[in-house]
Design a protein around this motif. Sequence first.
Motif, PDB file in Angstrom:
ATOM      1  N   ALA A 107     -11.335 -14.591 -44.648  1.00 18.08           N
ATOM      2  CA  ALA A 107     -10.000 -14.125 -44.272  1.00 18.08           C
ATOM      3  C   ALA A 107      -8.947 -15.188 -44.565  1.00 18.08           C
ATOM      4  N   TYR A 108      -7.727 -14.729 -44.767  1.00 11.11           N
ATOM      5  CA  TYR A 108      -6.609 -15.644 -44.950  1.00 11.11           C
ATOM      6  C   TYR A 108      -6.296 -16.379 -43.647  1.00 11.11           C
ATOM      7  N   SER A 109      -5.687 -17.551 -43.800  1.00  8.87           N
ATOM      8  CA  SER A 109      -5.306 -18.370 -42.649  1.00  8.87           C
ATOM      9  C   SER A 109      -3.812 -18.321 -42.352  1.00  8.87           C
ATOM     10  N   MET A 110      -3.045 -17.663 -43.210  1.00  9.60           N
ATOM     11  CA  MET A 110      -1.585 -17.640 -43.063  1.00  9.60           C
ATOM     12  C   MET A 110      -1.185 -17.129 -41.684  1.00  9.60           C
TER      13      MET A 110
ATOM     14  N   PHE B 259      -3.872 -10.456 -58.207  1.00  8.95           N
ATOM     15  CA  PHE B 259      -3.356 -11.698 -57.649  1.00  8.95           C
ATOM     16  C   PHE B 259      -1.953 -11.526 -57.079  1.00  8.95           C
ATOM     17  N   ASP B 260      -1.072 -10.830 -57.807  1.00 10.18           N
ATOM     18  CA  ASP B 260       0.296 -10.628 -57.308  1.00 10.18           C
ATOM     19  C   ASP B 260       0.297  -9.848 -56.000  1.00 10.18           C
ATOM     20  N   ALA B 261      -0.588  -8.856 -55.914  1.00 10.42           N
ATOM     21  CA  ALA B 261      -0.680  -8.068 -54.682  1.00 10.42           C
ATOM     22  C   ALA B 261      -1.129  -8.939 -53.518  1.00 10.42           C
ATOM     23  N   GLU B 262      -2.011  -9.893 -53.780  1.00 12.38           N
ATOM     24  CA  GLU B 262      -2.459 -10.796 -52.719  1.00 12.38           C
ATOM     25  C   GLU B 262      -1.331 -11.724 -52.271  1.00 12.38           C
ATOM     26  N   ILE B 263      -0.500 -12.168 -53.210  1.00 12.47           N
ATOM     27  CA  ILE B 263       0.655 -12.990 -52.830  1.00 12.47           C
ATOM     28  C   ILE B 263       1.592 -12.181 -51.928  1.00 12.47           C
TER      29      ILE B 263
ATOM     30  N   LYS C 134      -8.220 -18.330 -52.166  1.00 11.49           N
ATOM     31  CA  LYS C 134      -8.850 -17.057 -51.811  1.00 11.49           C
ATOM     32  C   LYS C 134      -8.238 -15.899 -52.585  1.00 11.49           C
ATOM     33  N   ALA C 135      -6.910 -15.926 -52.747  1.00 11.99           N
ATOM     34  CA  ALA C 135      -6.240 -14.884 -53.532  1.00 11.99           C
ATOM     35  C   ALA C 135      -6.741 -14.914 -54.967  1.00 11.99           C
ATOM     36  N   PHE C 136      -6.926 -16.105 -55.505  1.00 15.06           N
ATOM     37  CA  PHE C 136      -7.448 -16.246 -56.866  1.00 15.06           C
ATOM     38  C   PHE C 136      -8.880 -15.708 -56.944  1.00 15.06           C
ATOM     39  N   ALA C 137      -9.690 -16.032 -55.953  1.00 17.26           N
ATOM     40  CA  ALA C 137     -11.082 -15.586 -55.943  1.00 17.26           C
ATOM     41  C   ALA C 137     -11.199 -14.064 -55.866  1.00 17.26           C
ATOM     42  N   LEU C 138     -10.240 -13.430 -55.207  1.00 18.12           N
ATOM     43  CA  LEU C 138     -10.255 -11.971 -55.079  1.00 18.12           C
ATOM     44  C   LEU C 138      -9.773 -11.265 -56.343  1.00 18.12           C
TER      45      LEU C 138
END
Length: 312
Positions: A42-45, A89-93, A287-291
């Motif tokens: 999971a993201y940490s943001m 990647f853009d969607a993850e950002i 993580k975004a890159f890995a996804l």
Amino acid sequence: MRTIRKAALVGVAVAAMALSACSGEASQQKEAEDQLQEEVGAYSMTEATDLPEGLIADIKERGKLVVGSKFDQPLIGQKDTATGKIEGFDAEIARLLTMRIFGEVVEEGADANLEFIETTSENRETYVNDGTVDVVIASYSMYPERLESFDFAGPYFHTGQNVMVAEDNTEITTVADLAGKDVCIAEGSGSIGNMEKENPEATITPLKDYAGCAEALENGTTDAVSTDSTILYGFVSGKPGTFKVLDDSNIFSDEPYGIGMKFGETDARMFMNEMIQEAFDNGDWDKAFALSFGAAGMDQPEYPTIDNYEAK
């Protein structure tokens, strides 16, 4: 830079593609995506405690962030026809920005706080100016001339323009070989001007989007497609054995992807720059890159340097 078990991720991604061809496509594909998400973590943001006035405060008050995104670019911004989810990647950002504003991401139902609207290279600036979207996160390069009309946070990714041809093409091995050849580029893309400068003898055919260009290349109605290497890489990974991208020595432009918004939103830009830096620092960018790119086998690049430029 951290590596997140690439072999396992690629295996899950391949399994997802295989499952998608079977019955119950949507549920099986979701299961594979869940496996990938579990592998990455999971993201940490976290939610920001202090929001600037203007665009960010308005988004918070409305209860939803509206993002202009590509729907046709594998690994960057693509709509999954089985699940309806925007992947890449853009969607993850965009999801990380949503978390920074709201503390969580909700994409379905009456309480959704993130909405994606399909945005092309041709209409993205119109959508920002007329308020159709709050921001554009759609492989949108921070060219110096664009900073005079729009604000950009980032860059959050760096790439460069290259050329994609058919896998069996042996005539085009360099950008110079495009002289007298037909090259497809999306309407409104800065890639058109780049190609005109790099090889003025190439014949440029603009189409609505890069999905159309990839289709034209596959059916033989164009000789090549030229744009950012990340976009081309997505089409190659989506159809193995159909396309190939020229060697990286042919890259002929600098493409720093940024989050585009209305001109004058300096506070919002700085807020988003802080979010991007936080994603670098806490591992969320990894993580975004890995996804996205990482799951397709792309080596993870260095983080770009954020440009906290003075407003024009």
